[in-house]
Structures are given as structure tokens and as C-alpha cells.
Design a protein around this motif. Structure first.
Motif, PDB file in Angstrom:
ATOM      1  N   SER A 122       8.061 -28.723  -0.434  1.00  0.00           N
ATOM      2  CA  SER A 122       6.822 -28.282   0.186  1.00  0.00           C
ATOM      3  C   SER A 122       6.761 -26.757   0.166  1.00  0.00           C
ATOM      4  O   SER A 122       7.765 -26.089   0.339  1.00  0.00           O
ATOM      5  CB  SER A 122       6.732 -28.792   1.624  1.00  0.00           C
ATOM      6  OG  SER A 122       7.321 -27.884   2.498  1.00  0.00           O
ATOM      7  N   GLY A 179       0.900 -24.671  -0.607  1.00  0.00           N
ATOM      8  CA  GLY A 179       0.376 -26.038  -0.663  1.00  0.00           C
ATOM      9  C   GLY A 179      -0.204 -26.446   0.677  1.00  0.00           C
ATOM     10  O   GLY A 179      -1.265 -27.054   0.749  1.00  0.00           O
ATOM     11  N   GLN A 192      -3.483 -24.703   1.333  1.00  0.00           N
ATOM     12  CA  GLN A 192      -4.537 -25.302   0.520  1.00  0.00           C
ATOM     13  C   GLN A 192      -4.966 -26.643   1.111  1.00  0.00           C
ATOM     14  O   GLN A 192      -6.135 -26.995   1.119  1.00  0.00           O
ATOM     15  CB  GLN A 192      -4.044 -25.473  -0.931  1.00  0.00           C
ATOM     16  CG  GLN A 192      -5.147 -25.832  -1.910  1.00  0.00           C
ATOM     17  CD  GLN A 192      -6.278 -24.816  -1.951  1.00  0.00           C
ATOM     18  OE1 GLN A 192      -6.083 -23.637  -1.662  1.00  0.00           O
ATOM     19  NE2 GLN A 192      -7.478 -25.272  -2.281  1.00  0.00           N
ATOM     20  N   PHE A 193      -3.997 -27.363   1.623  1.00  0.00           N
ATOM     21  CA  PHE A 193      -4.305 -28.654   2.239  1.00  0.00           C
ATOM     22  C   PHE A 193      -5.203 -28.454   3.458  1.00  0.00           C
ATOM     23  O   PHE A 193      -6.115 -29.235   3.715  1.00  0.00           O
ATOM     24  CB  PHE A 193      -3.015 -29.391   2.601  1.00  0.00           C
ATOM     25  CG  PHE A 193      -3.248 -30.843   2.825  1.00  0.00           C
ATOM     26  CD1 PHE A 193      -3.607 -31.681   1.762  1.00  0.00           C
ATOM     27  CD2 PHE A 193      -3.144 -31.391   4.086  1.00  0.00           C
ATOM     28  CE1 PHE A 193      -3.857 -33.036   1.962  1.00  0.00           C
ATOM     29  CE2 PHE A 193      -3.386 -32.747   4.294  1.00  0.00           C
ATOM     30  CZ  PHE A 193      -3.743 -33.564   3.238  1.00  0.00           C
ATOM     31  N   ILE A 253      -4.342 -28.478  -5.283  1.00  0.00           N
ATOM     32  CA  ILE A 253      -3.111 -29.214  -5.011  1.00  0.00           C
ATOM     33  C   ILE A 253      -2.945 -30.246  -6.119  1.00  0.00           C
ATOM     34  O   ILE A 253      -3.897 -30.578  -6.810  1.00  0.00           O
ATOM     35  CB  ILE A 253      -3.130 -29.961  -3.654  1.00  0.00           C
ATOM     36  CG1 ILE A 253      -4.346 -30.901  -3.584  1.00  0.00           C
ATOM     37  CG2 ILE A 253      -3.127 -28.995  -2.483  1.00  0.00           C
ATOM     38  CD1 ILE A 253      -4.246 -31.920  -2.475  1.00  0.00           C
TER      39      ILE A 253
END
Ligand code: FES
Length: 135
Positions: free
Chosen positions: A2, A6, A9-10, A102
Motif C-alpha cells: 500500500s 494510492g 487517490q482512493f 488506481i
């Protein structure tokens, strides 16, 4: 693995899902197309108001479904405001994947691409052209 990037962006994706941009019916739309994912029944309907120069004056959408399909719709519709129809005809999956930012697994690809399918269908329908199925 992770990464902070990321996760950030999530969060952006979730924000589009919870607060969709340009959401709702466009009463004076030049064209509208509704599409759904037959696997789950999730829906995206795209509304485009197109001016005489072939430019999208206003685009909106509405729908229901998973976070990826609805966030992808929100991002896509936001990205096409003021764009020419010719540009929209050339949009491809890469545009969606870049916006989402992603990695989209194989199961979610159809979710991510549902709004693009609806948008392309709307553009082609407006132009009176036949849309070749991609994939
Ligand atoms: Fe239905 Fe994603 S699960 S579009």
C-alpha cells in the motif's frame, strides 16, 4: 503493497462517489443515453447539451451503483465540459484509468468503463454514427 499515494487517490474516488459532480438530469439535453452493467444492474445515464459548433456546453449524469462506476462517471463528465465531440469520440479506456489513478482489477473494469460506454453511445447517437463495440 500500500502506498500513501494510492490511499489519497482512493479518497478522491470516494469523494466523487459521495459528492458526484454535475449530477442530475439536464432538461434541455441534445442527447441522452442510459446504459447499465448487465452483471449487476448498475446504471449510468449521460446527458449532453451540444452547441452548433459541436462543443459540449454542459454535461451531466445520473445513476446508481458501485463506487467505481459512479466515481468514474463523475470524473468523466467533469472532464468533458467544453470539449468537442471529435475529442469525445477519441476517448478511450486509458482516459478513465488515468483519471481513477488506481489499478482497477479485472472484475471492476466493467464498472470503471460503464460511464465511457454510455458517453460514447450518446456521442455516436447524436452524430448518427454506428458505435463499434470495443474490447
Ligand atoms: Fe455494478 Fe460496479 S458492481 S457497475
Amino acid at each position: 503493497m500500500s502506498s500513501g499515494l494510492g490511499e489519497a487517490q482512493f479518497e478522491i474516488i470516494l469523494d466523487h462517489y459521495r459528492n458526484p459532480r454535475n449530477y442530475g438530469e439536464l432538461s434541455d439535453a441534445s442527447v441522452k443515453v442510459k446504459d447499465s452493467n448487465p452483471l449487476c444492474g448498475d446504471v449510468v445515464e449521460v446527458f449532453l447539451k451540444i452547441n452548433s459548433d459541436g462543443v459540449v456546453e454542459k454535461a451531466t449524469f445520473r445513476g446508481h451503483g458501485c463506487a467505481i462506476s459512479q466515481a468514474s462517471a463523475s470524473m468523466l463528465i467533469e472532464s468533458i465540459q467544453g470539449k468537442k465531440l471529435d475529442e469525445l469520440r477519441n476517448l478511450d479506456k486509458q482516459h478513465i484509468f488515468e483519471m481513477l489513478g488506481i489499478e482497477v482489477g479485472p472484475v471492476r473494469v466493467k464498472c470503471a468503463l460503464l460511464p465511457l460506454k454510455a458517453l460514447k453511445a450518446a456521442v455516436y447517437s447524436y452524430l448518427g454514427l454506428k458505435l463499434e463495440e470495443e474490447e
